[in-house]
Design an enzyme around this catalytic site. Structure first.
Site, short mmCIF file in Angstrom:
data_model
loop_
_atom_site.label_atom_id
_atom_site.label_comp_id
_atom_site.label_asym_id
_atom_site.label_seq_id
_atom_site.Cartn_x
_atom_site.Cartn_y
_atom_site.Cartn_z
N GLU A 190 0.83 -1.21 0.00
CA GLU A 190 0.00 0.00 0.00
C GLU A 190 0.86 1.25 0.00
O GLU A 190 2.00 1.23 0.48
CB GLU A 190 -0.88 0.01 1.27
CG GLU A 190 -1.80 -1.17 1.37
CD GLU A 190 -2.89 -0.97 2.43
OE1 GLU A 190 -3.01 0.14 2.99
OE2 GLU A 190 -3.60 -1.94 2.69
N LYS B 100 2.21 4.62 1.43
CA LYS B 100 2.31 5.14 2.80
C LYS B 100 2.08 6.65 2.76
O LYS B 100 2.90 7.41 2.25
CB LYS B 100 3.69 4.83 3.40
CG LYS B 100 3.79 5.19 4.87
CD LYS B 100 5.11 4.73 5.46
CE LYS B 100 5.14 4.77 6.99
NZ LYS B 100 4.89 6.06 7.58
N ARG C 263 -2.59 9.61 11.47
CA ARG C 263 -3.34 8.36 11.58
C ARG C 263 -4.63 8.62 12.36
O ARG C 263 -4.60 9.23 13.43
CB ARG C 263 -2.49 7.33 12.31
CG ARG C 263 -3.12 5.98 12.35
CD ARG C 263 -2.15 4.98 12.91
NE ARG C 263 -2.66 3.63 12.82
CZ ARG C 263 -1.88 2.56 12.84
NH1 ARG C 263 -0.58 2.68 12.95
NH2 ARG C 263 -2.40 1.35 12.76
N ARG D 2 -3.22 8.61 16.83
CA ARG D 2 -2.33 7.47 17.04
C ARG D 2 -2.14 7.18 18.53
O ARG D 2 -2.04 6.04 18.94
CB ARG D 2 -0.99 7.79 16.39
CG ARG D 2 -0.04 6.65 16.31
CD ARG D 2 1.29 7.19 15.86
NE ARG D 2 2.28 6.15 15.63
CZ ARG D 2 2.79 5.40 16.57
NH1 ARG D 2 2.42 5.52 17.82
NH2 ARG D 2 3.70 4.49 16.25
N GLU E 1 -5.40 7.18 7.05
CA GLU E 1 -4.50 8.32 7.21
C GLU E 1 -5.24 9.55 6.67
O GLU E 1 -5.68 9.57 5.52
CB GLU E 1 -3.22 8.03 6.42
CG GLU E 1 -2.08 8.93 6.76
CD GLU E 1 -1.25 8.48 7.98
OE1 GLU E 1 -1.63 7.50 8.68
OE2 GLU E 1 -0.24 9.12 8.24
N PHE F 38 -7.23 2.25 5.46
CA PHE F 38 -6.43 1.06 5.17
C PHE F 38 -6.76 -0.14 6.04
O PHE F 38 -6.22 -1.22 5.82
CB PHE F 38 -4.93 1.38 5.21
CG PHE F 38 -4.43 2.05 6.48
CD1 PHE F 38 -4.30 1.34 7.65
CD2 PHE F 38 -4.07 3.39 6.47
CE1 PHE F 38 -3.84 1.94 8.80
CE2 PHE F 38 -3.60 4.02 7.62
CZ PHE F 38 -3.48 3.28 8.79
N ARG G 66 4.27 -3.92 17.27
CA ARG G 66 5.01 -3.77 16.02
C ARG G 66 5.39 -5.17 15.57
O ARG G 66 6.19 -5.83 16.21
CB ARG G 66 6.26 -2.92 16.30
CG ARG G 66 6.87 -2.26 15.10
CD ARG G 66 8.02 -1.37 15.51
NE ARG G 66 7.62 -0.12 16.12
CZ ARG G 66 7.15 0.93 15.45
NH1 ARG G 66 7.02 0.89 14.14
NH2 ARG G 66 6.81 2.04 16.08
N LYS H 86 7.30 -1.45 6.70
CA LYS H 86 7.34 -0.17 5.97
C LYS H 86 8.69 0.02 5.29
O LYS H 86 9.72 -0.46 5.76
CB LYS H 86 7.03 1.00 6.90
CG LYS H 86 7.99 1.20 8.04
CD LYS H 86 7.55 2.38 8.90
CE LYS H 86 8.34 2.46 10.19
NZ LYS H 86 7.92 3.52 11.08
P1 ATP Z 1 6.11 6.71 10.89
O1 ATP Z 1 6.69 7.84 11.68
O2 ATP Z 1 7.04 6.04 9.93
O3 ATP Z 1 4.77 7.00 10.29
P2 ATP Z 1 5.01 5.36 13.13
O4 ATP Z 1 5.85 4.93 14.27
O5 ATP Z 1 4.08 6.50 13.34
O6 ATP Z 1 5.95 5.57 11.90
P3 ATP Z 1 4.53 2.79 12.05
O7 ATP Z 1 3.60 1.80 12.50
O8 ATP Z 1 5.96 2.50 12.24
O9 ATP Z 1 4.10 4.17 12.68
O10 ATP Z 1 4.31 3.04 10.48
C1 ATP Z 1 3.05 2.95 9.97
C2 ATP Z 1 2.42 4.32 9.96
O11 ATP Z 1 2.26 4.73 8.63
C3 ATP Z 1 1.05 4.26 10.55
O12 ATP Z 1 1.08 4.65 11.92
C4 ATP Z 1 0.23 5.22 9.69
O13 ATP Z 1 0.12 6.47 10.36
C5 ATP Z 1 1.05 5.44 8.45
N1 ATP Z 1 0.43 4.95 7.22
C6 ATP Z 1 0.29 5.66 6.08
N2 ATP Z 1 -0.27 4.94 5.12
C7 ATP Z 1 -0.50 3.71 5.63
C8 ATP Z 1 -1.07 2.51 5.10
N3 ATP Z 1 -1.50 2.42 3.85
N4 ATP Z 1 -1.14 1.44 5.92
C9 ATP Z 1 -0.71 1.51 7.19
N5 ATP Z 1 -0.16 2.61 7.75
C10 ATP Z 1 -0.05 3.71 6.97
#
Ligand code: ATP
Length: 588
Positions: A250, A252, A257, A274, A304, A344, A419, A425
């Site tokens: 998908e 990103k 979030r 989040r 998102e 998502f 996690r 990612k």
């Molecule tokens: P980051 O700062 O890289 O966004 P994070 O620690 O907030 O990381 P992670 O779980 O590591 O969160 O990375 C996934 C994040 O990416 C999710 O928290 C979400 O906010 C964002 N995101 C964007 N698009 C998508 C998607 N298609 N599917 C899942 N998560 C997505």
């Protein structure tokens, strides 16, 4: 349990520098309390009146507390103010004045903990004209009935600065020990917490119904679920291998979030961030759209939120999305930058829990309920079977102004609050640099030299969260990357959470000029991760040095408000990133 007893436990907690001792003290306190008061006791120990998603603000103003202490002890406001200027801690000032109270008319009552909690709740909920006097009166009653030690904690709690230093994981471990006789059942309690995000409820169910009660905690509308998180891998072949040769990929989106709770029949929508704060007011447009565009009776789904220009197909920067945080002008902003939600995941649909269903099924149902091209749409995705497809999709996503991709295992369940490799990612990689930023907790700060003295901030000591130990470990001193504006904002915020000694959950070999309560998260970029004997992140005793960042610099616009300290980059993630970095270098 009398609040007086609770205060004694809190004093012991404050005095300890060992996390294990904290668990023991809390476990003893819980086991001595009645099951009917455990919810209040747990929340109070967290320093809150309700779980964060309920948005009950506790903190009364310092001036209120000052007036209440003066009235409860028979002194003048300015005498209290003078003492506060000296102690810098209103709790200690209260203790001093209640200790030398001139009033004999009040007899001490020794309130139950539940009474104190409920009075605080009333104080928090009283508003409107004349509320100032009513609030002060209620606080005076509590203070005048407290012992000097009790008044220390009543005051801090009322100001919203209880800060006992016990994180969620520590409280869960203590509950496990108190009610099941062992810490070993903590994971079971954690599961329930991940589903309901309410530590008070977990404690209450455990105390009243035992482990069975905890296992019966189910997903429910308007109680946010702790979000599932993604792992990292550096290359598409590695991602595909980990996912079993076939996966969804998908886009990103770099927005905010959002977890949407929708009760279409009842006409109700709520949205959570989040870190599970209620952010419904930030997105009135998405709220309205959810009621119209999503074809369900009720649902919990996730996406998102991002500002997107329909005409040009361009995604706007994260900064514009976050502007919605400001309370004012949200409606105008909605017109200027319409916000879209790229959905998502689906966690709950028409009364049924979807967490345990495979991703492919959750996605299929999501596609059935979100169909149009309105404000709420689906995240873009492909199914990939070879690395080239992933690379091509990744490049296309970057070109569109997106952050990268998230690969998803087709059979994976939704793992709340963890996690795992069900999601991986991959972000744009900056040549020669760490391919991802890290989110670090500020543990302390250094005073500035030269021009920086005027801000009182010369650098930050930052750390990772070690989720296995429930401790914060140092990884870097950060001295660059601050703008003047950031420095001012950071030094103001940090001064307010300064603490006298190293908090029990911080593991460090070096000391900053000032320690702070581990609360704020910042985003940092660095050239690489190195090994260092100075830092405790990932350190394995004297033989194995810790990890550190080379040339760290601040990249977030100040504090990351959507993450709490427990959501910072973990020590395990740093170790994984260090390994990945070595592999990429070899490949170069
Ligand atoms: P980051 O700062 O890289 O966004 P994070 O620690 O907030 O990381 P992670 O779980 O590591 O969160 O990375 C996934 C994040 O990416 C999710 O928290 C979400 O906010 C964002 N995101 C964007 N698009 C998508 C998607 N298609 N599917 C899942 N998560 C997505």
């Amino acid at each position: 349990m009398l609040f007086e007893e609770v205060a004694k436990y809190y004093e012991r907690l404050e005095g300890t520098s060992s996390r294990i001792a904290m668990v023991d003290i809390l476990a003893e306190m819980f086991s001595k309390s009645k099951s009917g008061e455990i919810r209040e006791l747990v929340l109070m120990t967290q320093g809150v009146l309700a779980p964060p998603f309920e948005g009950v603000q506790i903190g009364i103003a310092e001036k209120f507390a000052e007036a209440a202490i003066a009235t409860a002890s028979g002194y003048q406001n300015d005498e209290v103010f003078k003492s506060y200027k000296k102690t810098g801690d209103m709790g200690i000032t209260a203790e001093e004045f209640i200790g030398k109270s001139r009033l004999r008319t009040f007899s001490r009552k020794d309130f139950e903990v539940k009474h104190v909690f409920e009075s605080m709740l009333k104080i928090a909920r009283t508003s409107g004209s004349g509320s100032r006097d009513i609030k002060i009166k209620m606080l005076v009653e509590l203070l005048a009935s407290s012992s000097p030690l009790g008044s220390r904690y009543v005051t801090r709690f009322a100001l919203g600065i209880l800060r006992l230093g016990a994180g969620d994981a520590t409280i869960l471990e203590a509950l496990s020990k108190a009610y099941t006789g062992t810490r070993e059942n903590k994971p079971m309690l954690e599961n329930a917490y991940n589903i309901c995000s309410d530590l008070g409820k977990v404690g209450e169910m455990l105390a009243v119904h035992g482990i069975i009660g905890v296992q019966n905690i189910k997903v429910s509308l308007f109680s946010p679920i702790r979000p599932s998180l993604a792992e990292r891998l550096p290359t598409s072949p590695q991602i595909l291998e980990k996912m079993g040769g076939r996966c969804a990929v998908e886009s990103k989106y770099d927005g905010l979030r959002v977890q949407v709770h929708l009760d279409k029949k009842g006409g109700r929508v709520k949205m959570f961030s989040r870190n599970l704060e209620d952010i419904t007011e930030m997105f009135p447009d998405i709220s309205k759209a959810a009621l119209v565009e999503v074809g369900v009776k009720n649902a919990i789904f996730e996406g998102e939120a991002i500002s997107f220009d329909e005409a040009t197909g361009e995604f706007r920067p994260f900064q514009e999305t976050i502007q919605r945080k400001r309370k004012h002008g949200v409606e105008e902003k909605s017109i200027e930058f319409p916000m879209h939600l790229f959905s998502f995941d689906l966690m709950y649909l028409d009364g049924e829990d979807y967490l345990g269903r495979p991703y492919s099924e959750r996605r299929k149902r999501l596609e059935e309920i979100i169909k149009g091209d309105g404000l709420i749409r689906l995240s873009d995705r492909i199914i990939a079977e070879n690395p080239k497809q992933i690379d091509k999709y990744f490049e296309e996503s970057i070109e569109k102004g997106l952050e990268g991709i998230v690969a998803k295992e087709l059979n994976s369940v939704y793992v709340a609050g963890a996690r795992k490799f069900g999601w991986i990612k991959l972000k744009r990689s900056y040549r020669g640099e760490l391919s991802d930023t890290v989110d670090l907790v500020i543990l302390g700060y250094y005073l500035g030299r030269g021009q920086r003295t005027e801000f009182g901030l010369g650098g930050l000591l930052s750390g990772t969260y070690n989720s296995n130990r429930d401790m914060f470990e140092t990884i870097s001193k950060i001295g660059t990357g601050f703008s003047e504006k950031q420095m001012k904002a950071l030094s103001g915020a940090l001064k307010k959470i300064k603490v006298a000694k190293k908090p029990a959950r911080v593991d460090a070999l070096i000391s900053p000029d000032f320690w702070v309560e581990p609360r704020y998260v910042i985003t940092v970029r660095a050239d690489e991760i190195t090994r260092s004997p100075m830092h405790t992140c990932g350190r394995g005793g004297d033989e194995e040095p810790g990890y550190a960042l080379r040339f760290p610099r601040l990249v977030s616009d100040g504090i990351r408000e959507d993450k709490g300290s427990g959501e910072a980059t973990t020590t395990d993630e740093i170790i994984e990133m260090f390994k990945m970095q070595k592999k990429v270098k070899v490949a170069d």
